[in-house]
Design a protein around this motif. Structure first.
Motif, PDB file in Angstrom:
ATOM      1  N   HIS A 114     -17.122  49.159  41.864  1.00  0.00           N
ATOM      2  CA  HIS A 114     -18.240  48.343  41.902  1.00  0.00           C
ATOM      3  C   HIS A 114     -19.369  48.902  40.815  1.00  0.00           C
ATOM      4  O   HIS A 114     -19.898  48.188  40.147  1.00  0.00           O
ATOM      5  CB  HIS A 114     -18.578  48.144  43.398  1.00  0.00           C
ATOM      6  CG  HIS A 114     -20.034  47.590  43.578  1.00  0.00           C
ATOM      7  ND1 HIS A 114     -20.427  46.260  43.018  1.00  0.00           N
ATOM      8  CD2 HIS A 114     -21.203  47.959  43.753  1.00  0.00           C
ATOM      9  CE1 HIS A 114     -21.452  46.323  43.092  1.00  0.00           C
ATOM     10  NE2 HIS A 114     -22.234  47.093  43.819  1.00  0.00           N
ATOM     11  N   SER A 141     -18.588  48.517  37.296  1.00  0.00           N
ATOM     12  CA  SER A 141     -18.987  47.166  37.184  1.00  0.00           C
ATOM     13  C   SER A 141     -20.561  46.629  36.999  1.00  0.00           C
ATOM     14  O   SER A 141     -20.978  45.880  35.859  1.00  0.00           O
ATOM     15  CB  SER A 141     -18.290  46.076  38.084  1.00  0.00           C
ATOM     16  OG  SER A 141     -19.108  45.747  39.199  1.00  0.00           O
ATOM     17  N   MET A 200     -12.458  40.327  38.928  1.00  0.00           N
ATOM     18  CA  MET A 200     -14.000  40.490  38.552  1.00  0.00           C
ATOM     19  C   MET A 200     -14.094  40.487  36.930  1.00  0.00           C
ATOM     20  O   MET A 200     -15.106  39.651  36.456  1.00  0.00           O
ATOM     21  CB  MET A 200     -14.393  41.909  39.010  1.00  0.00           C
ATOM     22  CG  MET A 200     -15.886  42.124  38.641  1.00  0.00           C
ATOM     23  SD  MET A 200     -16.199  43.055  37.430  1.00  0.00           S
ATOM     24  CE  MET A 200     -15.463  44.590  37.810  1.00  0.00           C
ATOM     25  N   GLN A 229     -16.680  37.964  35.026  1.00  0.00           N
ATOM     26  CA  GLN A 229     -17.657  38.431  33.910  1.00  0.00           C
ATOM     27  C   GLN A 229     -17.513  37.886  32.536  1.00  0.00           C
ATOM     28  O   GLN A 229     -18.586  37.385  32.076  1.00  0.00           O
ATOM     29  CB  GLN A 229     -17.753  39.902  33.894  1.00  0.00           C
ATOM     30  CG  GLN A 229     -18.171  40.746  35.038  1.00  0.00           C
ATOM     31  CD  GLN A 229     -19.258  40.809  35.231  1.00  0.00           C
ATOM     32  OE1 GLN A 229     -20.205  39.889  35.511  1.00  0.00           O
ATOM     33  NE2 GLN A 229     -20.130  41.929  35.225  1.00  0.00           N
ATOM     34  N   LYS A 250     -16.040  36.853  39.990  1.00  0.00           N
ATOM     35  CA  LYS A 250     -17.103  37.902  39.499  1.00  0.00           C
ATOM     36  C   LYS A 250     -17.602  38.866  40.669  1.00  0.00           C
ATOM     37  O   LYS A 250     -17.487  39.891  40.735  1.00  0.00           O
ATOM     38  CB  LYS A 250     -17.989  37.447  38.328  1.00  0.00           C
ATOM     39  CG  LYS A 250     -19.442  37.143  39.077  1.00  0.00           C
ATOM     40  CD  LYS A 250     -20.487  37.130  38.177  1.00  0.00           C
ATOM     41  CE  LYS A 250     -21.912  36.328  38.779  1.00  0.00           C
ATOM     42  NZ  LYS A 250     -23.030  36.489  37.800  1.00  0.00           N
ATOM     43  N   THR A 251     -17.611  38.007  41.949  1.00  0.00           N
ATOM     44  CA  THR A 251     -18.111  38.789  43.026  1.00  0.00           C
ATOM     45  C   THR A 251     -17.320  38.726  44.038  1.00  0.00           C
ATOM     46  O   THR A 251     -16.827  39.622  44.856  1.00  0.00           O
ATOM     47  CB  THR A 251     -19.581  38.402  43.345  1.00  0.00           C
ATOM     48  OG1 THR A 251     -20.449  38.356  42.025  1.00  0.00           O
ATOM     49  CG2 THR A 251     -20.183  38.891  44.500  1.00  0.00           C
TER      50      THR A 251
END
Ligand code: IPE
Ligand code: IPE
Ligand code: MG
Ligand code: MG
Length: 297
Positions: free
Chosen positions: A78, A81, A156, A160, A183-184
């Motif tokens: 995370h 990212s 993810m 993005q 993405k989340t």
């Protein structure tokens, strides 16, 4: 005794920082790479993914201690990212977790490399966990696969890519929902899924926990987008108004803040529904779901 969510989040989050500090103690503190990794990792994130992972372990009666490397790996991925998300070629943001973004504090090359190193470290941590837990090595391989799939080009990173490609274009609600889920949602669902596996959940329990993860994952990103419209940058620790500036596809831009808020409430209701089969050990997950809808940071 009543459950205090704030102290719970604090205590669980501290466990993740402690694992990172242990890692630091074995590394060269003078290295610019280590300094940049450490700067972003310890800047004060909410640690919601590892906390969810540990809470899922607890919910199914597993051992949190055994799950710590998995929870740590989730936060490493995370944090990487976020560092890359903030880069000039991506969202070009200057504030994150209440401090300058990694590329502003150091430089662009260092931020790219710090992200690379955090991502790689996540998989080193998982491999080590497999090697030191001989009999359950295969379980750790499965966890590694989930994290790789959900973080990478089927999760993810693909999200993005879609986020960047759709700047300035109008997506349908379905396309945007998919983008958010990738993405989340992917990493949040993976947090619950991995927690379920480490905790020894049954296939049915795993299904419920993953569904809970998908629902709160979407609610989390919608809330992130609402806070980008009406949040307080001091509390958030990041800029507001940037989604509109970059013509991002968000729920509030497409449907307005009020509809977005009611969707969040609906999703939280559905997430809570997924927890009905669990006993009182699911209390942290229940409280976290409500927190996600009400958070201001
Ligand atoms: C921010 O995540 C990026 C999103 C996926 C919405 P968090 O809100 O969990 O960020 P930190 O970890 O608390 O900084
Ligand atoms: C970030 O999404 C999602 C990631 C995978 C990092 P955003 O770009 O919407 O999140 P913030 O608002 O910068 O935290
Ligand atoms: Mg982004
Ligand atoms: Mg961003």
């Amino acid at each position: 005794m009543s459950f205090n969510l704030q102290s719970y989040l604090q205590a669980q989050g501290n466990k993740i920082s402690a694992v990172f500090n242990e890692f630091l103690s074995e590394r060269d503190g003078a290295s610019q790479l280590i300094q940049a990794m450490s700067y972003s990792f310890l800047a004060g994130g909410k640690r919601i993914r590892p906390i969810l992972c540990l809470a899922a372990v607890d919910t199914v009666g597993g051992d949190e201690e055994i799950a710590l490397p998995a929870a740590f790996a989730l936060e490493l991925v995370h944090t990487y990212s976020l560092i890359h998300d903030d880069l000039p070629a991506m969202d070009d943001d200057e504030l994150r977790r209440g401090v300058q973004t990694c590329h502003v504090r150091f430089n662009e090359a260092t931020a790219i490399l710090a992200g690379d190193a955090l991502l790689t470290l996540a998989f080193e941590v998982l491999a080590n966990a497999g090697m030191t837990n001989g009999p359950s090595a295969i379980k750790w391989l499965g966890i590694t696969k989930i994290l790789a799939e959900r973080a990478g080009c089927t999760g993810m990173v693909e999200g993005q890519m879609r986020d960047i490609l759709s700047e300035g274009k109008l997506l349908s609600v379905d396309e945007m929902k998919k983008l958010h889920a990738l993405k989340t949602g992917a990493l949040i669902e993976a947090s619950l899924h991995i927690g379920a596996i480490v905790g020894g959940a049954s296939p049915e329990q795993t299904r419920h926990l993953r569904r809970y993860g998908r629902k709160i994952g979407l609610a989390f990103q919608i809330t992130d987008d609402i806070l980008n419209v009406n949040g307080d940058p001091k509390l958030l620790g990041k800029a507001v108004g940037s989604d509109a500036e970059k013509l991002k596809n968000t729920y509030p831009s497409l449907l307005g803040v009020d509809v977005s808020l009611s969707l969040v409430r609906e999703l939280i209701g559905e997430a809570l529904h997924s927890l009905e089969t669990f006993n009182k050990k699911a209390l942290p997950l229940i409280e976290i779901a409500s927190y996600i809808a009400q958070r201001n940071r």
